[in-house]
Each structure stands twice: as structure tokens, then as C-alpha cells.
Design an enzyme around this catalytic site. Structure first.
Site, PDB file in Angstrom:
ATOM      1  N   ASP A 229     -24.132 -15.927   3.873  1.00  0.00           N
ATOM      2  CA  ASP A 229     -24.715 -15.823   5.211  1.00  0.00           C
ATOM      3  C   ASP A 229     -24.198 -14.572   5.936  1.00  0.00           C
ATOM      4  OD1 ASP A 229     -26.265 -17.295   7.312  1.00  0.00           O
ATOM      5  OD2 ASP A 229     -24.352 -17.269   8.367  1.00  0.00           O
ATOM      6  N   GLU A 288     -27.445 -12.418   2.234  1.00  0.00           N
ATOM      7  CA  GLU A 288     -28.326 -12.154   3.372  1.00  0.00           C
ATOM      8  C   GLU A 288     -27.787 -10.870   4.005  1.00  0.00           C
ATOM      9  OE1 GLU A 288     -29.811 -14.117   7.604  1.00  0.00           O
ATOM     10  OE2 GLU A 288     -27.720 -14.245   7.011  1.00  0.00           O
TER      11      GLU A 288
HETATM   12  C1  GLC Z   1     -28.041 -16.717   9.211  1.00  0.00           C
HETATM   13  C2  GLC Z   1     -28.745 -18.030   9.025  1.00  0.00           C
HETATM   14  C3  GLC Z   1     -29.162 -18.545  10.369  1.00  0.00           C
HETATM   15  C4  GLC Z   1     -27.928 -18.752  11.213  1.00  0.00           C
HETATM   16  C5  GLC Z   1     -27.096 -17.477  11.284  1.00  0.00           C
HETATM   17  C6  GLC Z   1     -25.722 -17.757  11.785  1.00  0.00           C
HETATM   18  O1  GLC Z   1     -28.876 -15.716   9.666  1.00  0.00           O
HETATM   19  O2  GLC Z   1     -29.808 -17.888   8.123  1.00  0.00           O
HETATM   20  O3  GLC Z   1     -29.903 -19.717  10.301  1.00  0.00           O
HETATM   21  O4  GLC Z   1     -28.268 -19.141  12.510  1.00  0.00           O
HETATM   22  O5  GLC Z   1     -26.927 -16.886  10.019  1.00  0.00           O
HETATM   23  O6  GLC Z   1     -24.983 -18.435  10.820  1.00  0.00           O
END
Ligand code: GLC
Length: 549
Positions: A229, A288
Site C-alpha cells: 500500500d 501501489e
Molecule cells: C491506498 C488504499 C486506499 C487507502 C490508502 C491509505 O491507496 O488503496 O484504500 O485508503 O491507501 O491506506
């Protein structure tokens, strides 16, 4: 490329994958958002028993594995992305025994399991954050996070202002007072997201050691990989200086280089990769990394993550020229660093593609075509639960919205998180709950049953059938060696609106993105999103896979 040994799973049966590539290079991964997937205990929230019961459905899609968003203990301020125990299961979702059963059954069905790890921040209820709060200013405990003395608006008001001007991704300032009513504790703590999600201080080596233990815990259990994440944001600029301007909310990470893409972060992923490679089969790391393609690609250099999502199409409308430009940029990044793009058009943070591409019947057609195109592109693909059903974004009534982004003044992401419709009949929320149930945690709209799995399974023209067939054909093309891990993509636009991606010699993905029909490129059509209506022509919003040789 030399053929790796077939992936066995800690003594279990071999899991599928092409003989000439690592399994993830050809993979289609299905993203499960557990709270909205299937509710096994009737409390209105999806859970692990619900997911276990529906695993055969996921296997029937022909995908290679599942990425599960967080189910670890959490106050659920950000629907699980505020983790208070990285090595547990929140009772809302079940027990560790449920998880073990899930893993075993998934493997027996040929499905890998990827978990979400959230290393940028934890929950403000995490014991280490609670200890830091209690230990007070200047303590070693506080060095695990970013606790900083506030600035003062005047001599009468010590530390009444946050330490810098950074904005939270969810809106508002990225700082909260550690102890709001205290005169002696004048520190603030940093949270790039909600106040319930304090950022870890990755400049403290204890944080790295802590996460290594977390990774080992899940890898030792046999989990096949991790989605990381906000992977680009762990390190913040030394000294936490002011940004040149207070960044806009949603683009916070991208437009504020002080909280993003710091060089030190790469060492974390090198360490994680070394760890992943200690396991047999090696564990997968997918990030991500919300950066431009050329910067994101640096996270997939040979000794870092295996994959980083290619989100670039997500920000574009239905525009062939823009897609070709992004495709070309991603291809350049692949050539530079070797890792093929990891395609994604949807996830739990993004407006559903059927709605983004125009909504209604038009958007539905385009989303269907885009999915077919995506599955033919070189690289692996991630699809989000419900994308295989063509679900649109739901306009969740204001009173029912729970997304903290909405609460802090941003857009709501709830509309992409509405429980899946399994059955046409509206009782038990279209089969989302397996027993007489409390209302679902987000209301489902009128007509949701039209998209139900059960209904689409009986309809040979459904998106579900199409997606399953495309995935099966894709697998065959890999098995036959038509698709290989070395494939690149040459992108161009013909006739103004026909997007083309020439994949390896002899294979073409074409997506008609204009309002007029266009000439069908030469070759044998292997697959199409919609039947070809006229000889030699491709109708608007259709996608085809073409074999040229
Ligand atoms: C990422 C997740 C999202 C979350 C954020 C904070 O972007 O996909 O859903 O709110 O991180 O953890």
C-alpha cells in the site's frame, strides 16, 4: 529465458503457470475487497467464511490468484487500511483458523493468495502508537512515528500550528495534536491519510525490522505475495520542510515530492525482495506506486518489486491518442527496467470503469471492450471484484457514506465498494449474505440483481462469460507460446480513433474508441468483445484480438 521449476507450494500440488515464465508474468489476479464480497455470518459485512464459500466461483474465472485488501484487526476508520495488529484477523472478518482454511482451499483450487501490507501508516490504536503517545515528548517510543513540536502563531500560543503545511491525501492538514488538551505535550504527529492513521518513521531502522517480521509471519504461513500500500510514500524529506505550496488534497502524494518517491525507499524493497527470494516458491511483491510510469518503473528494477500497477489509463477518458501515449510511455519504462506493465482499470479506490467511460449503456459497452483489450496486453492484469460483472459506480446516499475521504471533504470511494450481487432475487441482499441478515454495510441500489452472478452465469452474452472466455484464451496463448514474458507492445492510433497495441510479432490488440466504425486490421480475429457486425469493419466500442501470422 530459462524455464523455472514448476511452482510447488510448500509440499502441496504444483500451482499452474506457464513453463517458460515466472507465474506472475502471465497472471490475472482477482482483487477481493472482503467486506463487500460475501457475508458468511449475516452481519451485513463480508468475511472470510463468505469468501471461502465463494472461492470456487473465483477459480471458475480461470484467474491465477487473489489479492485481498486488509482483514487484519483494525478500528476500520479507513475500512481496514488502519491496521492495529499486522499479524491477526479482525473478528469482523473471522479468525486465523478461517484464514488458514482459506489459504489451503485456495491452493487446492490452484489460486495464489496475495495480502495487502500497509507499511506507510498503522492505526492510532496500534499498541506501538499508543505506547508512543503515553511515553510523551522526546521518548524513544515516539521515534517510531513522526512526532514534531508544533509551530506557534505568537508567544501566547505555543505550538498551536502544525509543524509544516503538508496536506492529507484525504483532505485537511496532515498533522494532529498528540494530546489535544495538554499544555506539556505540544507535539503533533504526521498522518498522510486520516488522523487515525499515523505514519511510521521509516528513518528509524526499528520500523524496517518490525516490518520484516510482519512479512516473515505471512510468508511462513504460505501466503504467495503482498500488495504494498502507498509504496512510494514511506520516506519523507529529511527535516519535513514546508512544501512550496499546500498541495491539493487528492493529488497530495503526486504533487508533493516531499512525501513521495524519496530515494531511500528503494532500499526497503531490495530488502523485501531478498526476503521474498528466500522462500520456495519465491513470494511476489506488487506495489501501489502512484507515480508517473517512468518513476514507478524504478520500483520494479531487478532487485526490487516484481510488479507495480500501471494506473495511467485510469486517469484518462475514452481517448485513443491519450491511451497510445501512455502505452508508449509504459513500454519505454519496461524496456528500461525489464518489468512488464501490470494492468489495472479498476480497484476499490477508483470510480468503476463503466461509469468513468460514460455511464449507462455506453459506459457498459466501453468497460466490456476495455476489459477485453486489457487482457490481451503484454503484462499481467488485475481485475477488481465486480468488474467481471460490469458493475457501475453506485451513487451511495450521503447518509450511508462511510469513506473517511468523503468525511474529510474529498470524493467518496464508497460507490465502488458496494456488496456484490450474487443472486437475482433481492432477498438476503442478492445473495451477498448467506443467512438472514442485518442490512449490508453499504446499501445496494435498485436493479442490482440485473448484474447478479447467478443471472450472468446463465447468459452466454454476459460480461461474466466474456471475461471467463478471454482469460481462458489468454491462458492458452501463453501455453502455446504465442504470448511470452519477453513480449513488448508497440502502440499507435489509426484512423484517428482506433487504438492498436502490436504485441510481439504477429499479435494485435485493437480497441475502437471513436464514434464511427473503423477498418478492421488485417489478420484472423481470435476474440472480440462484441460479435463483429459487418465484414471488414469494427464498430465503435468493440475490442478485438487479432493474429497476424
Ligand atoms: C491506498 C488504499 C486506499 C487507502 C490508502 C491509505 O491507496 O488503496 O484504500 O485508503 O491507501 O491506506
Amino acid at each position: 529465458m530459462s524455464a523455472p521449476a514448476p511452482a510447488t507450494h510448500d509440499g502441496g500440488a504444483p500451482l499452474p503457470g506457464p513453463a517458460t515464465a515466472e507465474w506472475w508474468q502471465s497472471a490475472v489476479i482477482y482483487q477481493v475487497y472482503p467486506r463487500s464480497f460475501a457475508d458468511g455470518n449475516g452481519d451485513g459485512v463480508g468475511d472470510l467464511p463468505g469468501l471461502i464459500a465463494r472461492l470456487p466461483y473465483i477459480a471458475s474465472l480461470g484467474v491465477d490468484g487473489i489479492w485481498m485488501t486488509p482483514f487484519q484487526p483494525s478500528p476500520q476508520v479507513d475500512q481496514g487500511y488502519d491496521v492495529s495488529d499486522y499479524c491477526g484477523v479482525d473478528p469482523l472478518f473471522g479468525t486465523m483458523e478461517d484464514f488458514d482454511r482459506l489459504l489451503e482451499l485456495a491452493h487446492s483450487l490452484g489460486l495464489r493468495i496475495l495480502l495487502d501490507v500497509v507499511p506507510n501508516h498503522c492505526s492510532s490504536e496500534h499498541p506501538l502508537f499508543q505506547q508512543a503517545l503515553a511515553a510523551g515528548p522526546g521518548s524513544r517510543e515516539r521515534e517510531l512515528f513522526h512526532f514534531v513540536e508544533g509551530r506557534s502563531s505568537g508567544p501566547e500560543s505555543p505550538s498551536d500550528l502544525p509543524p509544516n503545511n503538508w496536506q492529507s491525501v484525504f483532505g485537511g492538514q496532515a498533522w494532529s495534536r498528540a494530546t489535544p488538551d495538554s499544555d506539556t505535550d505540544t507535539e503533533w504527529y504526521l498522518h498522510l491519510f486520516s488522523a487515525g492513521q499515523p505514519d511510521w518513521n521509516w528513518r528509524n531502522p526499528e520500523v524496517g525490522d518490525y516490518f520484516e517480521d510482519v512479512l516473515r509471519f505471512w510468508f511462513d504461513k504460505g501466503v504467495d505475495g503482498l500488495r504494498i500500500d502507498v509504496a512510494h510514500a514511506l520516506f519523507k524529506a529529511e527535516g519535513l520542510p514546508d512544501a512550496p505550496s499546500a498541495s491539493p488534497v487528492v493529488d497530495g502524494l503526486r504533487s508533493n515530492p516531499l512525501v513521495s518517491d524519496q530515494e531511500e525507499v528503494h532500499e526497503v524493497y531490495r530488502r523485501w525482495r531478498r526476503l521474498a527470494e528466500q522462500y520456495q516458491p519465491q513470494r511476489l511483491l506488487v506495489g501501489e506506486v502512484n507515480l508517473e510510469p517512468s518513476r514507478a518503473a524504478r520500483y520494479t528494477r531487478g532487485d526490487e518489486m516484481h510488479q507495480a500497477f500501471a494506473f495511467a489509463f485510469v486517469r484518462l477518458g475514452w481517448d485513443a491518442v491519450a491511451w497510445a501515449a501512455v502505452g508508449t510511455e509504459l513500454e519505454a519504462a519496461r524496456t528500461l527496467h525489464g518489468a512488464a506493465p501490470t494492468w489495472a482499470l479498476e480497484n476499490h479506490d477508483i470510480v468503476r470503469s463503466a461509469t468513468r467511460f460514460g455511464g449507462g449503456r455506453l459506459g457498459a459497452r466501453r468497460a466490456r471492450a476495455a476489459l477485453v483489450a486489457l487482457l490481451g496486453l503484454p503484462g499481467s492484469a488485475y481485475i477488481y471484484q465486480g468488474q467481471e460483472l460490469g458493475l457501475p459506480e453506485v451513487d451511495v446516499p450521503v447518509d450511508s457514506r462511510v469513506d473517511p475521504m468523503w468525511a474529510r471533504g474529498g470524493v467518496t470511494r464508497d460507490g465502488a465498494r458496494v456488496p456484490l450481487p450474487w443472486a437475482e432475487n433481492p432477498s438476503l441482499t442478492h445473495g451477498f449474505s448467506e443467512r438472514e441478515a442485518a442490512g449490508p454495510w453499504l446499501p445496494v441500489p435498485e436493479g442490482w440483481g440485473d448484474y447478479a452472478v447467478e443471472r450472468q452465469q446463465q447468459d452466454p452474452h454476459s460480461v461474466l462469460h466474456l471475461a471467463t472466455q478471454a482469460i481462458a484464451l489468454r491462458r492458452r496463448l501463453w501455453d502455446e507460446g504465442v504470448f511470452t514474458a519477453d513480449d513488448g507492445g508497440t502502440w499507435r492510433v489509426e484512423e484517428g480513433t482506433l487504438l492498436l497495441c502490436e504485441r510481439s510479432p504477429g499479435f494485435l490488440v485493437a480497441l475502437a474508441m471513436g464514434a464511427e466504425r473503423v477498418k478492421l486490421p488485417a489478420g484472423v480475429v481470435l476474440f472480440s468483445a462484441f460479435p463483429l457486425a459487418e465484414d471488414g469493419w469494427l464498430q465503435p466500442d468493440n475490442a478485438v484480438w487479432i493474429r497476424r501470422d
